[in-house]
Design a protein around this motif. Structure first.
Motif, PDB file in Angstrom:
ATOM      1  N   UNK A  22       0.813  -1.181   0.000  1.00  0.00           N
ATOM      2  CA  UNK A  22       0.000   0.000   0.000  1.00  0.00           C
ATOM      3  C   UNK A  22       0.869   1.262   0.000  1.00  0.00           C
ATOM      4  N   UNK A  23       0.387   2.300  -0.653  1.00  0.00           N
ATOM      5  CA  UNK A  23       1.093   3.578  -0.681  1.00  0.00           C
ATOM      6  C   UNK A  23       0.876   4.327   0.620  1.00  0.00           C
ATOM      7  N   UNK A  24       1.965   4.797   1.209  1.00  0.00           N
ATOM      8  CA  UNK A  24       1.918   5.602   2.433  1.00  0.00           C
ATOM      9  C   UNK A  24       2.748   6.866   2.210  1.00  0.00           C
ATOM     10  N   UNK A  25       2.243   7.981   2.706  1.00  0.00           N
ATOM     11  CA  UNK A  25       2.941   9.250   2.560  1.00  0.00           C
ATOM     12  C   UNK A  25       4.173   9.276   3.465  1.00  0.00           C
ATOM     13  N   UNK A  26       5.274   9.763   2.924  1.00  0.00           N
ATOM     14  CA  UNK A  26       6.517   9.907   3.688  1.00  0.00           C
ATOM     15  C   UNK A  26       6.444  11.210   4.474  1.00  0.00           C
ATOM     16  N   UNK A  27       6.597  11.113   5.775  1.00  0.00           N
ATOM     17  CA  UNK A  27       6.549  12.279   6.653  1.00  0.00           C
ATOM     18  C   UNK A  27       7.943  12.850   6.933  1.00  0.00           C
ATOM     19  N   UNK A  28       8.936  11.971   7.031  1.00  0.00           N
ATOM     20  CA  UNK A  28      10.290  12.400   7.374  1.00  0.00           C
ATOM     21  C   UNK A  28      11.260  11.345   6.853  1.00  0.00           C
ATOM     22  N   UNK A  29      12.536  11.668   6.821  1.00  0.00           N
ATOM     23  CA  UNK A  29      13.542  10.740   6.319  1.00  0.00           C
ATOM     24  C   UNK A  29      14.889  11.003   6.979  1.00  0.00           C
ATOM     25  N   UNK A  30      15.767  10.003   6.902  1.00  0.00           N
ATOM     26  CA  UNK A  30      17.101  10.079   7.473  1.00  0.00           C
ATOM     27  C   UNK A  30      18.049   9.360   6.520  1.00  0.00           C
ATOM     28  N   UNK A  31      19.122  10.021   6.126  1.00  0.00           N
ATOM     29  CA  UNK A  31      20.126   9.424   5.250  1.00  0.00           C
ATOM     30  C   UNK A  31      21.279   8.876   6.081  1.00  0.00           C
ATOM     31  N   UNK A  32      21.796   7.714   5.693  1.00  0.00           N
ATOM     32  CA  UNK A  32      22.939   7.102   6.371  1.00  0.00           C
ATOM     33  C   UNK A  32      23.939   6.631   5.321  1.00  0.00           C
ATOM     34  N   UNK A  33      25.217   6.920   5.533  1.00  0.00           N
ATOM     35  CA  UNK A  33      26.267   6.413   4.662  1.00  0.00           C
ATOM     36  C   UNK A  33      27.178   5.523   5.496  1.00  0.00           C
ATOM     37  N   UNK A  34      27.338   4.263   5.084  1.00  0.00           N
ATOM     38  CA  UNK A  34      28.203   3.295   5.761  1.00  0.00           C
ATOM     39  C   UNK A  34      29.552   3.301   5.028  1.00  0.00           C
ATOM     40  N   UNK A  35      30.515   4.002   5.614  1.00  0.00           N
ATOM     41  CA  UNK A  35      31.790   4.244   4.939  1.00  0.00           C
ATOM     42  C   UNK A  35      32.540   2.953   4.592  1.00  0.00           C
ATOM     43  N   UNK A  36      32.675   2.039   5.540  1.00  0.00           N
ATOM     44  CA  UNK A  36      33.430   0.813   5.282  1.00  0.00           C
ATOM     45  C   UNK A  36      32.777  -0.057   4.208  1.00  0.00           C
ATOM     46  N   UNK A  37      31.474  -0.087   4.194  1.00  0.00           N
ATOM     47  CA  UNK A  37      30.750  -0.900   3.207  1.00  0.00           C
ATOM     48  C   UNK A  37      30.555  -0.164   1.886  1.00  0.00           C
ATOM     49  N   UNK A  38      30.767   1.166   1.913  1.00  0.00           N
ATOM     50  CA  UNK A  38      30.557   2.013   0.729  1.00  0.00           C
ATOM     51  C   UNK A  38      29.129   1.902   0.207  1.00  0.00           C
ATOM     52  N   UNK A  39      28.186   1.870   1.128  1.00  0.00           N
ATOM     53  CA  UNK A  39      26.762   1.773   0.802  1.00  0.00           C
ATOM     54  C   UNK A  39      25.964   2.736   1.660  1.00  0.00           C
ATOM     55  N   UNK A  40      24.842   3.181   1.109  1.00  0.00           N
ATOM     56  CA  UNK A  40      23.976   4.091   1.837  1.00  0.00           C
ATOM     57  C   UNK A  40      22.611   3.488   2.103  1.00  0.00           C
ATOM     58  N   UNK A  41      21.859   4.158   2.964  1.00  0.00           N
ATOM     59  CA  UNK A  41      20.497   3.752   3.280  1.00  0.00           C
ATOM     60  C   UNK A  41      19.682   5.005   3.573  1.00  0.00           C
ATOM     61  N   UNK A  42      18.395   4.925   3.268  1.00  0.00           N
ATOM     62  CA  UNK A  42      17.463   5.991   3.605  1.00  0.00           C
ATOM     63  C   UNK A  42      16.349   5.371   4.426  1.00  0.00           C
ATOM     64  N   UNK A  43      16.154   5.897   5.631  1.00  0.00           N
ATOM     65  CA  UNK A  43      15.092   5.441   6.523  1.00  0.00           C
ATOM     66  C   UNK A  43      13.943   6.431   6.410  1.00  0.00           C
ATOM     67  N   UNK A  44      12.750   5.920   6.142  1.00  0.00           N
ATOM     68  CA  UNK A  44      11.580   6.758   5.925  1.00  0.00           C
ATOM     69  C   UNK A  44      10.599   6.608   7.080  1.00  0.00           C
ATOM     70  N   UNK A  45      10.080   7.708   7.577  1.00  0.00           N
ATOM     71  CA  UNK A  45       8.993   7.694   8.558  1.00  0.00           C
ATOM     72  C   UNK A  45       7.702   7.931   7.777  1.00  0.00           C
ATOM     73  N   UNK A  46       6.759   6.999   7.909  1.00  0.00           N
ATOM     74  CA  UNK A  46       5.532   7.047   7.126  1.00  0.00           C
ATOM     75  C   UNK A  46       4.378   7.622   7.927  1.00  0.00           C
ATOM     76  N   UNK A  47       3.336   8.060   7.222  1.00  0.00           N
ATOM     77  CA  UNK A  47       2.201   8.729   7.842  1.00  0.00           C
ATOM     78  C   UNK A  47       1.478   7.882   8.875  1.00  0.00           C
ATOM     79  N   UNK A  48       1.558   6.564   8.776  1.00  0.00           N
ATOM     80  CA  UNK A  48       0.848   5.694   9.718  1.00  0.00           C
ATOM     81  C   UNK A  48       1.731   5.247  10.887  1.00  0.00           C
ATOM     82  N   UNK A  49       2.923   5.847  11.013  1.00  0.00           N
ATOM     83  CA  UNK A  49       3.825   5.517  12.112  1.00  0.00           C
ATOM     84  C   UNK A  49       4.807   4.407  11.797  1.00  0.00           C
ATOM     85  N   UNK A  50       4.623   3.733  10.672  1.00  0.00           N
ATOM     86  CA  UNK A  50       5.568   2.688  10.292  1.00  0.00           C
ATOM     87  C   UNK A  50       6.803   3.301   9.649  1.00  0.00           C
ATOM     88  N   UNK A  51       7.772   2.446   9.385  1.00  0.00           N
ATOM     89  CA  UNK A  51       9.005   2.889   8.751  1.00  0.00           C
ATOM     90  C   UNK A  51       9.240   2.106   7.475  1.00  0.00           C
TER      91      UNK A  51
END
Length: 76
Positions: free
Chosen positions: A1-30
């Motif tokens: 189901x589509x959920x509106x993104x309320x907030x987000x957080x960017x993370x860069x893992x230097x040793x792994x050379x990979x990133x991640x984006x964590x999203x906070x959704x309108x219904x409280x889920x992530x």
């Protein structure tokens, strides 16, 4: 189901050379966009900062910038 993104957080893992984006959704889920290259992380950063309405599909992990996403499933 589509959920509106309320907030987000960017993370860069230097040793792994990979990133991640964590999203906070309108219904409280992530949601998470994981294992991103530096180019992917940069593109998503620009998208999230520039677009006022971002939606995340909790089953598929897709994101869209439509004002109201059109899909085969109803939005909750």
């Amino acid at each position: 189901m589509w959920k509106k993104v309320q907030d987000y957080n960017f993370t860069w893992h230097h040793q792994e050379r990979r990133g991640a984006i964590h999203l906070s959704l309108e219904d409280g889920r992530e949601g998470i966009l994981n294992h991103l290259s530096s180019q992917d992380l940069g593109s998503f950063t620009a998208l999230l900062r520039d677009e006022p309405l971002i939606w995340y599909h909790t089953t598929r992990g897709d994101i869209t910038t439509h004002s109201a996403p059109q899909d085969e499933e109803e939005r909750d």
